[in-house]
Design an enzyme around this catalytic site. Structure first.
Site, mmCIF file in Angstrom:
data_model
loop_
_atom_site.group_PDB
_atom_site.id
_atom_site.type_symbol
_atom_site.label_atom_id
_atom_site.label_comp_id
_atom_site.label_asym_id
_atom_site.label_seq_id
_atom_site.Cartn_x
_atom_site.Cartn_y
_atom_site.Cartn_z
ATOM 1 C CG ASP A 38 -2.192 -0.756 1.018
ATOM 2 O OD1 ASP A 38 -2.431 -1.191 -0.116
ATOM 3 O OD2 ASP A 38 -2.949 -0.933 1.989
ATOM 4 C CE LYS A 59 -7.921 0.735 -2.163
ATOM 5 N NZ LYS A 59 -7.153 -0.505 -2.036
ATOM 6 C CG MET A 174 -9.076 8.015 5.894
ATOM 7 S SD MET A 174 -9.680 6.454 5.218
ATOM 8 C CE MET A 174 -10.248 5.616 6.722
#
Length: 509
Positions: A38, A59, A174
Site C-alpha cells: 500500500d 490507493k 480520513m
C-alpha cells in the site's frame, strides 16, 4: 506434477516508522514471492524482501489508484499459481482498512490466508505525538471513527452530534476534508468548544507535524499550517498531555533532511540511524562498491590468509568482499587458520562477526594509525595481510613496516564515483529540502563534488557539512570547504551526536 497451492498473508506494516512492523510481519516478508504493498507502508520495509516481486497497489484519495477488485483478483491469481503472497497494508489490516473484505474474497475463492496484525495508525501516531488516548484521570474511553461511512458517503451532522459526548476521546481517521464541519457538529452535540484537539500529519515519521488548538479553532489552525492527509484528528482532554510527553518531534534533528551519499549497501543502515533521530534520511549514493580490479590476486590472498600473523581490515566493505570470495570458492572462516584479525571500528568488527570471527584487535581511534597501534600493542608481527580499498592512505602499512613487519597490501574493492545523484542533490539544495549531508569517508566527499560539477563548492556551502573524522575533514579542507561538525567518535552514531549538538545549540538553530 500438480501446482502446490499458494497462500496469502495480510500483513499490517504498522504506521509510519518501519521499525513498528511486527517480528512475524518481517518473517513472512523475507519469504514472500510477491509483495502487494500500500501507499502508506514505509518504503524501507521493501528492503526486507529483495527476493520478491514488488507491486505498488496503493490507493490515495484524488489520485489514480488500483481498483480494489483488481487487487483481489491479483491475490487470487497469484495464490493459484502457487505463490507466497504478502499483502502489505499500512497500519493494521483490519482497522479501517479493507483487509476483512480481502479475506472474505479469499475464503470464497478457496485460497489459504493468514492475518498478521499491525500497529494501527491512531495508536502509533498518537504515541509519537506524545498523546495518550486514554488516561486514568482524563479519559476512560476512546472511539475510532472514519470521516465517511462504508459507502463513501459523508456522515451526517446528526451522527457526529451523537458521538460528541458519548466518549472521552474521539479519534478520527480520513476526516481532513471535512474537519470544520466535523468540529462544528461535535460542538453542537454538546462538546465544549474549548476542548483540546490535535491534528497529527504523517505521524510516526520524520515528516511528522502536529498542530493543537481548541476544538472550535482546530480546523483553522490545521489549514494555516498546511496540514492535509494523511492525518489523524484527536479530540479530548488527553491532547493536553502533549505539552509534557512530546518526545519524537522535539528532538534536535526532528524534521531535518539529512543526505546520505554512501553506497547503497551501506546507506540503508545509516538511513535507519538517521530515522532513529527523528530526521528524514535522503539516500543519494555518490559512490558504488565495485569488486577488486585484480580478482585473481584477491582470490589468492583469500587462500593464503593462514600463512600470515595478522589479517587486517579497514572497512566492512573489505570484509563483505572476502565473504563473497570465500562463498564463491566454497571456503569458510577456517581459511584464517591461526592468523589474528584486526579491524578499524565497531562496524567492521560486526561485519567480521557475521563470518564467525571475533576481532583480536579493534582500533580505539578509528583510523589506520589507531589499528597499527592496536596491533603493535600485542607485539611486532612478522607478516601482515591488509585487505582494503584501491584508494586508501598508507599510514597503516607504513607504521607497521617502520617496526619491521612485512605487509602485503591487497585491494579488496574499489570505490567508484556515481554521477546520477548529482542532479537530485543540486535540486534539493536549491529548493531548500536538504539540511545536512553526512560525509563518512574522503571518497564520499570527492565523489559528491564530482557529481555536483562546477557548482559543487557553492552548493555545499549552503548546507551543514558533517565529517566523520579528521581524515575526511582534511579532504574537505583541501578543496576549501569547512565542515560544520566533526565527530569526536569516528562512527555514524558519533557523527549524528555531533549534528544533534549543532542543532541543539541556539546560535546554530
Amino acid at each position: 506434477m500438480p501446482q502446490a497451492p499458494g497462500k496469502i498473508w495480510l500483513v499490517g506494516a504498522g504506521a509510519g516508522e518501519p521499525g513498528l512492523i511486527t517480528v512475524r510481519g518481517l518473517s513472512v516478508l523475507a519469504r514472500a514471492d510477491v509483495v502487494l504493498y500500500d501507499a502508506l507502508a514505509h518504503p524501507a520495509l521493501l528492503e526486507h524482501c529483495p527476493q520478491a516481486e514488488q507491486r505498488n497497489v496503493g490507493k490515495r484519495y484524488g489520485e489514480d489508484s488500483a481498483a480494489q477488485e483488481a487487487i483481489i483478483a491479483q491475490m487470487i491469481d497469484l495464490a493459484r499459481q502457487g505463490k507466497r503472497v504478502v499483502r502489505l497494508k499500512g497500519g493494521d489490516p483490519l482497522m479501517f482498512a479493507r483487509g476483512a473484505e480481502e479475506a472474505l474474497a479469499l475464503v470464497e475463492a478457496g485460497v489459504k490466508f493468514e492475518i498478521v496484525p499491525g500497529v494501527s495508525s491512531p495508536v502509533a501516531t498518537s504515541a509519537y505525538a506524545g498523546i495518550s488516548l486514554t488516561h486514568r484521570e482524563l479519559s476512560s474511553s476512546v472511539t475510532f471513527i472514519t470521516g465517511s461511512d462504508r459507502a463513501g458517503k459523508d456522515w451526517s451532522p446528526e451522527q457526529w452530534k451523537k458521538l460528541a459526548t458519548a466518549t472521552d476521546t474521539i479519534c478520527v481517521l480520513m476526516g481532513m476534508r471535512r474537519l470544520k464541519e466535523i468540529s462544528n457538529a461535535i460542538i453542537e452535540g454538546g462538546r465544549s468548544a474549548s476542548t483540546p484537539a490535535a491534528v497529527i500529519h504523517w505521524g510516526a515519521r520524520p515528516e511528522q507535524r502536529v498542530v493543537t488548538a481548541p476544538l472550535e479553532r482546530i480546523a483553522e489552525a490545521a489549514a494555516e499550517a498546511g496540514l492535509k492527509n494523511p492525518s489523524i484528528i484527536v479530540v479530548g482532554e488527553v491532547v493536553t498531555l502533549r505539552e509534557k510527553l512530546s518526545w519524537y518531534d522535539s528532538r534536535p534533528l526532528s524534521g531535518k533532511r539529512v543526505v546520505i551519499p554512501r553506497a547503497v549497501e551501506q546507506a540503508r543502515d545509516t538511513a535507519a540511524a538517521v530515522r532513529e533521530r527523528s530526521a528524514t534520511s535522503v539516500i543519494l549514493p555518490m559512490i558504488e562498491i565495485a569488486p577488486p580490479p585484480d580478482a585473481a590476486r584477491f582470490a589468492r590472498a583469500a587462500t593464503e590468509m593462514s600463512s600470515y600473523d595478522w589479517v587486517l581490515f579497514t572497512s566492512s566493505n573489505a570484509v563483505e568482499q572476502l565473504r563473497l570470495e570465500l562463498e564463491r570458492s566454497g571456503a569458510d572462516a577456517r581459511a584464517f587458520g591461526t592468523a589474528k584479525v584486526g579491524v578499524v571500528g565497531p562496524k567492521t568488527a560486526e561485519a567480521l562477526l557475521r563470518l564467525g570471527i571475533k576481532a583480536d584487535a579493534v582500533a580505539k581511534e578509528f583510523v589506520g594509525e589507531g589499528l597499527a597501534g592496536a596491533v603493535l600493542a600485542q607485539g611486532v608481527p612478522r607478516r601482515v595481510l591488509l585487505l582494503r580499498a584501491l584508494a586508501a592512505r598508507d599510514a597503516l602499512p607504513d607504521a607497521l613496516r617502520a617496526q619491521g613487519s612485512e605487509v602485503d597490501v591487497v585491494v579488496a574493492y574499489e570505490n567508484k564515483p556515481l554521477q546520477s545523484s548529482g542532479a537530485e542533490l543540486t535540486a534539493r539544495i536549491e529548493a531548500g529540502t536538504a539540511d545536512a549531508i553526512l560525509f563518512t569517508s574522503s571518497s564520499t566527499v570527492t565523489s559528491t563534488l564530482e557529481a555536483l560539477g562546477s557548482n559543487g563548492f557553492s552548493l555545499l556551502s549552503r548546507i551543514a557539512l558533517c565529517s566523520i573524522g579528521p581524515v575526511t575533514t582534511k579532504t574537505l579542507e583541501s578543496v576549501g570547504l569547512k565542515p560544520t561538525v566533526q565527530a569526536s567518535v569516528y562512527t555514524v552514531e558519533g557523527l549524528l551526536d555531533a549534528l544533534e549538538q549543532h542543532y541543539r545549540t541556539p546560535a546554530s538553530a
